[in-house]
Design a protein around this motif. Structure first.
Motif, short mmCIF file in Angstrom:
data_model
loop_
_atom_site.label_atom_id
_atom_site.label_comp_id
_atom_site.label_asym_id
_atom_site.label_seq_id
_atom_site.Cartn_x
_atom_site.Cartn_y
_atom_site.Cartn_z
N ASP A 184 -13.39 -1.58 1.21
CA ASP A 184 -14.73 -1.81 1.48
C ASP A 184 -15.63 -1.69 0.09
OD1 ASP A 184 -14.33 1.22 1.29
OD2 ASP A 184 -16.22 1.44 1.91
N GLN A 214 0.58 -1.18 0.08
CA GLN A 214 0.02 -0.09 0.09
C GLN A 214 0.92 1.47 0.14
OE1 GLN A 214 -4.02 0.08 0.00
NE2 GLN A 214 -3.04 -1.94 -0.89
N LYS A 252 -6.49 0.61 1.21
CA LYS A 252 -7.48 1.80 0.91
C LYS A 252 -8.65 1.35 0.08
CE LYS A 252 -3.54 4.90 0.36
NZ LYS A 252 -2.74 6.08 -0.36
N ARG A 253 -9.68 1.81 0.91
CA ARG A 253 -11.03 1.73 0.30
C ARG A 253 -11.39 0.23 -0.29
NH1 ARG A 253 -13.84 6.05 -0.56
NH2 ARG A 253 -15.62 4.60 0.14
N ASN A 300 -14.59 -4.67 6.27
CA ASN A 300 -14.31 -3.37 6.89
C ASN A 300 -13.07 -3.52 7.67
OD1 ASN A 300 -16.18 -2.07 5.46
ND2 ASN A 300 -17.62 -2.24 7.31
N GLY A 301 -13.09 -4.93 8.37
CA GLY A 301 -11.90 -5.14 9.24
C GLY A 301 -10.63 -5.11 8.56
N TYR A 302 -10.45 -5.79 7.37
CA TYR A 302 -9.47 -5.52 6.70
C TYR A 302 -8.61 -4.20 6.25
CZ TYR A 302 -9.50 -10.67 6.20
OH TYR A 302 -9.50 -12.12 6.37
N GLU A 303 -9.80 -3.29 5.88
CA GLU A 303 -9.57 -2.20 5.24
C GLU A 303 -8.68 -1.30 6.69
OE1 GLU A 303 -11.72 1.92 3.67
OE2 GLU A 303 -12.84 0.19 4.27
N GLU A 304 -9.44 -1.59 8.02
CA GLU A 304 -9.09 -0.85 8.89
C GLU A 304 -7.66 -1.48 9.47
OE1 GLU A 304 -12.20 -0.76 11.96
OE2 GLU A 304 -13.41 0.36 10.36
N SER A 305 -7.64 -2.61 9.78
CA SER A 305 -6.56 -3.33 10.44
C SER A 305 -5.31 -3.45 9.31
CB SER A 305 -6.82 -4.77 10.96
OG SER A 305 -7.12 -5.49 9.93
N GLN A 306 -5.38 -3.60 8.23
CA GLN A 306 -4.30 -3.91 7.17
C GLN A 306 -4.17 -2.43 6.37
OE1 GLN A 306 -4.19 -7.79 5.30
NE2 GLN A 306 -5.12 -8.67 7.25
N GLN A 307 -4.62 -1.39 6.67
CA GLN A 307 -4.77 -0.25 5.97
C GLN A 307 -4.73 -0.30 4.20
OE1 GLN A 307 -4.17 2.86 7.74
NE2 GLN A 307 -4.91 1.51 9.35
#
Length: 631
Positions: free
Chosen positions: A367, A302, A364-365, A355-362
């Motif tokens: 979701d 990322q 981008k988008r 959503n958890g992957y987007e937040e915990s693994q950063q």
């Protein structure tokens, strides 16, 4: 009045034509198509072929490495992709590492280190828990090949050997679990040692770390890549509200990109025989291929730039579709080593997990892997409310009923004013009729007199539209949720509703199963759509009957048209509409009674059978002045 009636009749007839046209040309064919797709998928799973499957290594090449070339950024070449055996034979054609997690099962081929065998333990093909589990990824050489792989591409003009689809890797373990990663290794015999560490979490996310050690005497430049490949165009539902095909978020500059298989086939040429689109200098995001409920997506580092690409190439008797990324070149000096990080998501598009992957693994988008649509800002929050209530009551159908009550409460002040204004309009109907008759030949004066009446009585003539207008975005948002979220798939209600995302399975035309007859899809009319039609009929009969016979006929038949229309809609949506109608009837009745307006429901129903009292006559219009029409 004749002109008004003509316009009303035209509007209603056009609406009916659109509704029935949608039902006949879109809704019904899609129901039949969905059944056919389910049958075809089931047949494909059990498809058999002659023994002796060929090596499944024949595939599209890595990005930038077409047949006979190794230049980054080139078109994806492809070898033969002929299906030569069953899925089981293709799996047996190469040594494998077993995958075992709480959510997925499968294996990784040591030939090419390809992740090409993933099944989803928690999901079955039908509502029957004994039906086969969903197969997501499958190896080449068998039917419906669909897989992912990662690796390196050599720099232009460099003949250094890198791992490819036929490379046989060595593994340090025979099983990959969330607690135990697997390390693969391969020596190219030219001074380069390649290692790949594959780990997986409890859900469906793989982490891939590719390492290269240079023991030679010269520096080597390599480009990391990751790709998802699908051989053959899959059967799709073809709904406008649902995206199926290639999807990706390619940095902030390019944003969300969605291409269906057919649209991708019509893109410009990337090289002879290959069409597609390329996005350069992207940072962050993902690329992949999505179905209605499942997806496979590769996720680059990322923080580093990459080139994203969707491509389609003719391979024998079918097309191969590919979503891939190609990272920036990395130079490995003699005696040094380097590494590249990437991930693969291959599983069900569960909202909490995505959503958890987007937040915990950063990521981008990430979701946006779920197709929330244009009303993202409303659809997604509405789902979270439904999901939160579901976790407390244990039934999504009940959650829909509760959310409907909450929405009614939220909009109650506005709806209360709307219904009160409508009640006053009904009470003033005799005066309005008198004004229309008095100025029958002067439309301008008629409108001025009506507006003056509205102003005097503090009535908003369009206020009655608000309850309907407020229902429209809720209706479409709920339809989207029921249609795209896997949480709604096979979610039961009560009684005969075992899947809120599917149409009501009962049918009036075989007496709800008592007669051994399967009516055509056009005549699919379940019990819940009938209940919805009854509630809509009651809501319309609460008001005084229109004096014009054409209007009366149209309003009488409107619930029937909507009943047939909603016969093919998801049961959860029909339940919502029925419950919303019932709440509206209760609310409207309370407000009409509060404002002293007669509720015409029972009298209107009696009149249908010739037993009720005749409608109250309109108040007599004042005598028209002798010179009222003089100019």
């Amino acid at each position: 009045m004749k002109e008004d009636n003509r316009n009303l009749l035209l509007a209603i007839v056009m609406s009916v034509v659109v509704l029935l046209g949608w039902q006949f040309f879109y809704g019904v064919p899609q129901m039949e198509k969905q059944k056919q797709i389910a049958q075809q998928n089931q047949q494909a799973q059990s498809q058999s072929a002659p023994a002796g499957a060929s090596n499944p290594a024949a595939t599209a090449a890595p990005p930038g490495q077409p047949a006979g070339s190794a230049a980054p950024g080139s078109a994806p070449g492809a070898a033969s992709t002929q299906v030569s055996g069953t899925r089981e034979q293709a799996l047996a054609a190469s040594p494998r590492i077993k995958i075992d997690t709480p959510k997925i099962a499968g294996s990784i081929s040591l030939a090419g280190a390809r992740i090409d065998d993933v099944s989803l333990k928690a999901y079955h093909e039908t509502v029957d828990p004994k039906s086969p589990i969903i197969v997501l990824l499958s190896p080449a050489g068998g039917p419906n090949a669909y897989y992912s792989d990662f690796g390196w591409v050599a720099a232009p003009g460099n003949n250094v050997a890198v791992p490819n689809a036929t490379t046989l890797w060595t593994a340090d373990s025979q099983t990959l679990t969330p607690a135990k990663p697997v390390t693969l290794s391969w020596d190219n015999g030219q001074g380069l040692t390649f290692k790949r560490v594959i780990s997986v979490d409890d859900n469906a996310m793989f982490a891939i770390r590719d390492e290269v050690e240079n023991k030679g005497g010269a520096p080597v430049t390599l480009f990391p890549y990751g790709q998802v490949v699908r051989q053959g165009k899959p059967h799709t539902l073809g709904y406008y509200v649902l995206h199926e095909g290639l999807v990706g978020y390619l940095g902030e500059q390019s944003g969300l990109q969605e291409l269906t298989y057919d649209k991708l086939d019509k893109e410009g040429a990337l090289s002879p025989g290959t069409v597609g689109k390329v996005w350069k200098d992207a940072v962050g995001g993902f690329v992949g291929i999505t179905d209605k409920y499942w997806a496979a997506a590769v996720i680059p580092d990322q923080q580093r730039k990459y080139e994203g690409r969707f491509s389609s190439v003719e391979t024998g008797t079918q097309r191969t579709y590919q979503a891939d990324f190609l990272g920036e070149g990395i130079t490995v000096a003699p005696g040094a080593n380097t590494a590249s990080q990437a991930r693969l998501f291959a599983g069900a598009k569960e909202v909490a997990a995505i959503n958890g992957y987007e937040e915990s693994q950063q990521i981008k988008r990430f979701d946006l892997l779920i197709d929330w649509g244009w009303f993202y800002f409303f659809t997604k929050p509405l789902f979270f409310v439904l999901d939160w209530i579901y976790k407390h009551v244990g039934n999504f159908g009940v959650a829909i009923l509760i959310v409907t009550v909450l929405l009614k409460g939220l909009f109650f002040p506005l709806a209360n004013k709307s219904y009160a204004s409508m009640a006053k309009m009904k009470a003033l109907q005799p005066e309005m009729t008198a004004i229309r008759e008095r100025y029958a030949d002067d439309k301008m004066k008629q409108q001025q007199a009506l507006m003056e009446l509205y102003k005097t009585q503090k009535i908003n003539p369009v206020a009655g539209c608000w309850p309907v207008l407020l229902q429209i975005p809720v209706f479409f948002a709920l339809y989207k949720i029921l249609f795209i979220t896997i949480e709604m798939r096979h979610a039961p209600f009560f009684g005969w509703i075992h899947d809120l995302a599917a149409p009501d399975p009962t049918n009036l035309f075989n007496l709800f199963g008592l007669i051994p007859y399967t009516p055509p899809a056009m005549l699919h009319l379940g019990l819940w759509p009938i209940i919805m039609g009854i509630t809509m009929f009651i809501q319309m009969k609460m008001n005084p009957e229109p004096p014009d016979p054409v209007q009366k006929m149209m309003f009488t038949w409107m619930p029937v048209f909507f009943t047939f229309l909603l016969g093919s809609f998801p049961a959860g949506l029909v339940i919502y509409w029925s419950w919303n109608n019932l709440l509206s009837v209760t609310q409207q009745g309370f407000i009409m009674k509060k404002n002293g307006v007669k509720i015409e429901l029972f009298d209107n129903i009696k009149r249908m059978f010739g037993k009720g009292p005749p409608p109250a006559p309109a108040a007599a219009a004042p005598a028209k002045p002798a010179n009222s029409n003089k100019k």
